[in-house]
Design a protein around this motif. Structure first.
Motif, short mmCIF file in Angstrom:
data_model
loop_
_atom_site.label_atom_id
_atom_site.label_comp_id
_atom_site.label_asym_id
_atom_site.label_seq_id
_atom_site.Cartn_x
_atom_site.Cartn_y
_atom_site.Cartn_z
N PRO A 59 0.83 -1.20 0.00
CA PRO A 59 0.00 0.00 0.00
C PRO A 59 0.87 1.25 0.00
CG PRO A 59 0.18 -0.85 2.23
CD PRO A 59 0.92 -1.82 1.33
N VAL A 60 0.31 2.31 -0.52
CA VAL A 60 0.94 3.63 -0.42
C VAL A 60 0.36 4.27 0.83
CG1 VAL A 60 1.20 5.89 -1.48
CG2 VAL A 60 1.17 3.83 -2.92
N ILE A 61 1.24 4.65 1.75
CA ILE A 61 0.80 5.26 3.00
C ILE A 61 1.50 6.61 3.13
CG2 ILE A 61 0.70 5.01 5.49
CD1 ILE A 61 0.25 2.07 4.97
N TYR A 62 0.69 7.66 3.14
CA TYR A 62 1.22 9.03 3.21
C TYR A 62 2.26 9.27 2.12
CZ TYR A 62 -0.89 8.89 7.84
OH TYR A 62 -1.77 8.74 8.89
N GLY A 63 2.01 8.74 0.95
CA GLY A 63 2.86 9.03 -0.19
C GLY A 63 4.09 8.17 -0.33
N ALA A 122 4.32 -3.80 -13.73
CA ALA A 122 3.78 -3.07 -12.59
C ALA A 122 2.29 -2.83 -12.79
CB ALA A 122 4.52 -1.75 -12.41
N LYS A 123 1.59 -2.70 -11.66
CA LYS A 123 0.14 -2.53 -11.69
C LYS A 123 -0.27 -1.59 -10.56
CE LYS A 123 -4.21 -3.86 -12.58
NZ LYS A 123 -4.86 -3.23 -13.71
N VAL A 124 -1.15 -0.66 -10.86
CA VAL A 124 -1.71 0.26 -9.87
C VAL A 124 -3.14 -0.17 -9.58
CG1 VAL A 124 -2.36 2.65 -9.42
CG2 VAL A 124 -0.23 2.16 -10.65
N ILE A 125 -3.46 -0.30 -8.30
CA ILE A 125 -4.78 -0.72 -7.87
C ILE A 125 -5.35 0.32 -6.92
CG2 ILE A 125 -6.08 -2.50 -6.61
CD1 ILE A 125 -3.90 -4.51 -7.61
N ALA A 126 -6.56 0.74 -7.18
CA ALA A 126 -7.20 1.74 -6.31
C ALA A 126 -7.50 1.13 -4.95
CB ALA A 126 -8.48 2.26 -6.95
N GLY A 127 -7.33 1.92 -3.91
CA GLY A 127 -7.52 1.45 -2.54
C GLY A 127 -8.87 1.77 -1.96
N LYS A 128 -8.90 1.91 -0.64
CA LYS A 128 -10.15 2.06 0.10
C LYS A 128 -10.00 3.15 1.15
CE LYS A 128 -13.09 -0.77 3.13
NZ LYS A 128 -13.20 -2.11 3.73
N VAL A 129 -11.02 3.97 1.26
CA VAL A 129 -11.13 4.93 2.36
C VAL A 129 -12.01 4.27 3.41
CG1 VAL A 129 -12.09 7.14 3.08
CG2 VAL A 129 -10.87 6.97 0.90
N PRO A 135 -7.24 4.92 13.09
CA PRO A 135 -7.01 5.72 14.29
C PRO A 135 -7.14 7.21 13.96
CG PRO A 135 -4.99 4.60 13.60
CD PRO A 135 -6.07 4.16 12.68
N TRP A 136 -7.41 8.01 14.96
CA TRP A 136 -7.70 9.44 14.77
C TRP A 136 -6.63 10.16 13.98
CZ3 TRP A 136 -4.44 13.17 16.58
CH2 TRP A 136 -3.51 12.79 17.54
N TYR A 137 -5.34 9.84 14.22
CA TYR A 137 -4.27 10.54 13.51
C TYR A 137 -4.27 10.21 12.02
CZ TYR A 137 -1.98 6.12 14.77
OH TYR A 137 -1.70 4.80 14.97
N ASP A 138 -4.60 8.98 11.67
CA ASP A 138 -4.73 8.64 10.24
C ASP A 138 -5.92 9.38 9.64
OD1 ASP A 138 -2.52 7.01 10.01
OD2 ASP A 138 -3.63 5.13 10.20
N VAL A 139 -7.02 9.44 10.37
CA VAL A 139 -8.20 10.14 9.88
C VAL A 139 -7.85 11.60 9.57
CG1 VAL A 139 -10.50 11.01 10.49
CG2 VAL A 139 -9.87 8.64 11.01
N LEU A 140 -7.19 12.26 10.49
CA LEU A 140 -6.84 13.67 10.28
C LEU A 140 -5.91 13.85 9.08
CD1 LEU A 140 -6.36 14.95 13.94
CD2 LEU A 140 -8.27 15.40 12.38
N MET A 141 -4.90 13.02 8.98
CA MET A 141 -3.95 13.14 7.87
C MET A 141 -4.62 12.86 6.53
SD MET A 141 -1.11 14.19 9.02
CE MET A 141 0.03 13.81 7.72
N ILE A 142 -5.40 11.80 6.48
CA ILE A 142 -6.06 11.44 5.22
C ILE A 142 -7.12 12.48 4.85
CG2 ILE A 142 -7.42 9.69 3.99
CD1 ILE A 142 -4.46 8.91 4.49
N MET A 144 -6.95 15.61 5.44
CA MET A 144 -6.22 16.75 4.90
C MET A 144 -5.81 16.49 3.44
SD MET A 144 -2.84 18.66 6.39
CE MET A 144 -1.78 17.25 6.13
N ILE A 145 -5.32 15.29 3.20
CA ILE A 145 -4.94 14.91 1.83
C ILE A 145 -6.16 14.90 0.92
CG2 ILE A 145 -4.05 13.02 0.40
CD1 ILE A 145 -2.24 12.32 2.90
N MET A 146 -7.26 14.35 1.41
CA MET A 146 -8.48 14.28 0.62
C MET A 146 -9.04 15.67 0.33
SD MET A 146 -9.25 11.35 -0.38
CE MET A 146 -8.89 9.65 -0.08
#
Length: 178
Positions: A59-63, A122-129, A135-142, A144-146
């Motif tokens: 997965p790509v996490i925070y870029g 290589a293959k790119v696959i769309a993920g899930k929100v 956790p709250w910190y992931d929610v806040l960061m994501i 902001m990105i969204m």
């Protein structure tokens, strides 16, 4: 019977689900498929001779990607290169069609530039929100990105952007590489 080994890293389970769907597709197509978490492969070792094709997914996490992915592919570059192989990423930005291609996904491009291993495919696959599961910190960061990318920001949102038919097709494609 042709066999495929799918290595993966999964932070919250979605990439594991993608890997499992790939394996199910391979099995349904008459092949043999196994999945192995990268940490398990590092600790337990891998009998590379049992497999005709290998794939690595992360997965790509925070870029970026977990550092274990880069270490694993660097440490196993010769074994990976000795088989038909592919790398796939799972990224929420791939919800946009222009970012769902290898060329259009900057995170895939970063991997291809930074990695000691150069996958044959290589293959790119769309993920899930899945705000409620994070956790709250992931929610806040994501969130902001969204907000910056015009994506969903509602804390109750659970949106799976993954094209599961495409994931199954990718599994069949991997089997065809053998």
């Amino acid at each position: 019977m042709k066999s495929v080994l799918v290595f993966y890293v999964s932070r919250r389970g979605h990439t594991a689900r993608v890997a499992r769907t790939i394996c199910e597709s391979i099995t349904a197509s008459g092949g043999r498929a196994e999945m192995m978490e990268i940490r398990e492969a590092v600790h337990e070792g891998v009998d590379w001779s049992r497999y005709d094709v290998v794939a690595v997914g992360a997965p790509v996490i925070y870029g970026t990607y977990d550092k274990e992915v880069f270490q694993f592919v660097a440490d196993n570059r010769d074994a990976l290169d000795g088989k038909p192989n592919s790398f796939f990423n799972v990224s929420v930005v791939a919800r946009n069609p222009e970012k769902a291609t290898v060329e259009g996904n900057r995170y895939m491009q970063k991997f291809l530039q930074r990695s000691a291993w150069k996958p044959k495919e290589a293959k790119v696959i769309a993920g899930k929100v899945d705000y409620p599961a994070w956790p709250w910190y992931d929610v806040l960061m994501i969130q902001m990105i969204m907000k910056m990318t015009n994506g969903p920001t509602d804390r109750r949102a659970v949106i799976d952007y993954t094209d599961w038919d495409d994931v199954r097709a990718y599994g069949r494609h991997l089997l065809s590489l053998a």
